[in-house]
Design an enzyme around this catalytic site. Structure first.
Site, PDB file in Angstrom:
ATOM      1  CE  LYS A  69      -2.853   2.533   4.748  1.00 48.87           C
ATOM      2  NZ  LYS A  69      -2.701   1.637   3.570  1.00 48.87           N
TER       3      LYS A  69
ATOM      4  CB  SER B 132      -0.956   0.018   1.200  1.00 47.39           C
ATOM      5  OG  SER B 132      -0.245   0.190   2.409  1.00 47.39           O
TER       6      SER B 132
END
Length: 228
Positions: A91, A37
């Site tokens: 993230k 990701s």
């Protein structure tokens, strides 16, 4: 009596374990990267160093903030406990409290201005052993802090959403692999207390997702490298 003697005889080792636990849960930590990701910034098999004191001093093993120590910045790569279930994620912060965030065709719009993307190039990207898809990589200018991002045009993804305003005390996070990331587009904005710390270096790295399936090959060129 035997238990007391065992505790007394191993007091030094027990204190070491307790100190190590406090260090990992309150000061610094290291986390392996299990998914793609954050590609191309972070790869599966990277192990990142996380500064748990970058933002807050917390009660160990909890989200209870004892003292604020610093402010999260736009562009920081952070580990967090997902508000949607508590899973640990990594993230990038793209929206601060009060920012207006939108996305149009994979282009991030910050406070009414589309971000600039440069150095765009296409290449094949392995998303699973034997499965290679077309990918586009570019450099995104996030308010003066540039970092790489990746797009996977042929995969279904959420490439558009209407403008939202990030609530006070919360942050909007995205994965650098924009079309393959479970981030604030799905889990919502993230309260500050859910931020665990700032990831700042890749400690070690090994390739375990080769074309022919499982393998383990050290990527020495990524060891001890700063995260952009």
């Amino acid at each position: 009596m035997d238990l007391r003697r065992a505790l007394r005889d191993n007091r030094g080792f027990i204190l070491f374990l307790l100190g190590f636990l406090v260090f990992r849960t309150a000061v610094a930590d290291w986390n392996p990267i299990p998914s793609g990701s954050m590609r191309p910034t972070l790869l599966e098999g990277d192990v990142v160093l996380v500064n748990r004191l970058a933002y807050d001093l917390k009660l160990p093993l909890t989200d209870v903030v004892l003292m604020p120590l610093g402010e999260p910045r736009r562009g920081d790569v952070v580990t967090l406990s997902s508000p949607a279930g508590g899973t640990r994620l990594i993230k990038r912060i793209v929206g601060l409290p009060g920012d207006r965030i939108a996305m149009q065709g994979d282009v991030l719009v910050l406070n009414g201005r589309p971000l600039a993307y440069r150095d765009s190039r296409s290449q094949g990207e392995t998303v699973a052993p034997g499965w290679v898809v077309d990918a586009v990589r570019a450099t995104e200018d996030l308010g003066g802090r540039s970092h790489p991002v990746q797009f996977l045009p042929r995969l279904p993804a959420r490439r558009d959403f209407a403008e939202i305003t990030v609530p006070p005390g919360q942050y909007f996070l995205l994965g650098d692999n924009r079309d393959n990331s479970e981030d604030s587009r799905f889990i919502g904005t993230v309260p500050r207390e859910k931020l665990i710390g700032r990831a700042h270096h890749v400690l070690v790295s090994a390739d375990w997702l080769g074309e022919d399936g499982w393998r383990l090959a050290p990527r020495f060129g990524r060891w001890a490298t700063a995260i952009r």
